[in-house]
Enzyme design. Sequence first.
Site, mmCIF file in Angstrom:
data_model
loop_
_atom_site.group_PDB
_atom_site.id
_atom_site.type_symbol
_atom_site.label_atom_id
_atom_site.label_comp_id
_atom_site.label_asym_id
_atom_site.label_seq_id
_atom_site.Cartn_x
_atom_site.Cartn_y
_atom_site.Cartn_z
ATOM 1 N N HIS A 15 0.840 -1.200 0.000
ATOM 2 C CA HIS A 15 0.000 0.000 0.000
ATOM 3 C C HIS A 15 0.870 1.242 0.000
ATOM 4 O O HIS A 15 2.073 1.172 0.189
ATOM 5 C CB HIS A 15 -0.985 0.014 1.181
ATOM 6 C CG HIS A 15 -0.352 0.186 2.521
ATOM 7 N ND1 HIS A 15 -1.060 0.610 3.621
ATOM 8 C CD2 HIS A 15 0.908 0.009 2.972
ATOM 9 C CE1 HIS A 15 -0.271 0.671 4.678
ATOM 10 N NE2 HIS A 15 0.927 0.308 4.302
ATOM 11 N N CYS A 34 5.992 5.675 4.485
ATOM 12 C CA CYS A 34 4.759 5.006 4.043
ATOM 13 C C CYS A 34 4.110 5.720 2.852
ATOM 14 O O CYS A 34 3.159 5.211 2.277
ATOM 15 C CB CYS A 34 3.767 4.905 5.191
ATOM 16 S SG CYS A 34 4.357 3.857 6.523
ATOM 17 N N HIS A 40 4.884 0.091 -0.590
ATOM 18 C CA HIS A 40 5.676 -0.737 0.318
ATOM 19 C C HIS A 40 4.741 -1.811 0.861
ATOM 20 O O HIS A 40 3.525 -1.691 0.754
ATOM 21 C CB HIS A 40 6.298 0.091 1.456
ATOM 22 C CG HIS A 40 5.293 0.630 2.418
ATOM 23 N ND1 HIS A 40 4.497 1.733 2.142
ATOM 24 C CD2 HIS A 40 4.921 0.210 3.641
ATOM 25 C CE1 HIS A 40 3.704 1.967 3.166
ATOM 26 N NE2 HIS A 40 3.924 1.049 4.096
ATOM 27 N N HIS A 42 3.564 -5.081 3.763
ATOM 28 C CA HIS A 42 3.501 -5.566 5.136
ATOM 29 C C HIS A 42 3.081 -7.031 5.135
ATOM 30 O O HIS A 42 2.364 -7.483 4.245
ATOM 31 C CB HIS A 42 2.484 -4.777 5.966
ATOM 32 C CG HIS A 42 2.872 -3.366 6.217
ATOM 33 N ND1 HIS A 42 3.800 -2.999 7.158
ATOM 34 C CD2 HIS A 42 2.457 -2.224 5.621
ATOM 35 C CE1 HIS A 42 3.937 -1.680 7.147
ATOM 36 N NE2 HIS A 42 3.133 -1.188 6.217
ATOM 37 N N ASP A 80 -4.888 -10.765 -0.025
ATOM 38 C CA ASP A 80 -3.538 -11.326 0.001
ATOM 39 C C ASP A 80 -2.795 -11.095 -1.320
ATOM 40 O O ASP A 80 -3.334 -11.332 -2.401
ATOM 41 C CB ASP A 80 -3.583 -12.827 0.301
ATOM 42 C CG ASP A 80 -2.212 -13.411 0.585
ATOM 43 O OD1 ASP A 80 -1.369 -12.710 1.182
ATOM 44 O OD2 ASP A 80 -1.981 -14.570 0.218
ATOM 45 N N HIS A 81 -1.561 -10.612 -1.185
ATOM 46 C CA HIS A 81 -0.678 -10.327 -2.314
ATOM 47 C C HIS A 81 -1.303 -9.333 -3.298
ATOM 48 O O HIS A 81 -1.157 -9.453 -4.502
ATOM 49 C CB HIS A 81 -0.234 -11.618 -3.019
ATOM 50 C CG HIS A 81 0.822 -12.332 -2.251
ATOM 51 N ND1 HIS A 81 0.517 -13.159 -1.195
ATOM 52 C CD2 HIS A 81 2.164 -12.320 -2.367
ATOM 53 C CE1 HIS A 81 1.634 -13.638 -0.690
ATOM 54 N NE2 HIS A 81 2.659 -13.144 -1.381
ATOM 55 N N GLU A 125 -0.121 -4.734 11.784
ATOM 56 C CA GLU A 125 0.601 -4.290 10.595
ATOM 57 C C GLU A 125 2.082 -4.647 10.727
ATOM 58 O O GLU A 125 2.736 -4.978 9.743
ATOM 59 C CB GLU A 125 0.437 -2.786 10.400
ATOM 60 C CG GLU A 125 1.018 -2.289 9.107
ATOM 61 C CD GLU A 125 0.730 -0.832 8.877
ATOM 62 O OE1 GLU A 125 -0.023 -0.537 7.933
ATOM 63 O OE2 GLU A 125 1.247 0.009 9.635
#
Length: 136
Positions: A15, A34, A40, A42, A80-81, A125
């Site tokens: 994100h 961020c 980037h 998480h 996810d991903h 996070e």
Amino acid sequence: MKVTVSRKAHFNAAHRLHNEQLSDEENRRMFGKCNNAYYHGHNYNLTVKVTGEIDPISGYVIDMKILKDIIQEHVLDYLDHKNLNEEVKEFSSLNPTAENICVVIWNILRDQLDDKFALKIILYETERNFVEYPST
């Protein structure tokens, strides 16, 4: 007698924290690293807590296999991903902060669960940074 059952899950996502109403400099100041224009990622850890009465027949609050399948289909397969800013409709106009991701997950799961259940989401996070919704 109400009991809370919990299920943990994990997903990875990218994100960028950015508010279009702010200047580039204001965004950099507010969100720091961020705000990276190239995003980037998480490794998110998720805990889903469901509270309700124990069913006298099954002995369950909710069948954990059913809860696992709901989380997989409606949250993990969805997030996810993914690049949250680019691929998840809720974040087309909502900054994908941990707080907002947590509320989005709650809304998704709330729609999948019977109203007789109370629902709480805890989203990590990082190992040290996490949010809960609802907060009470």
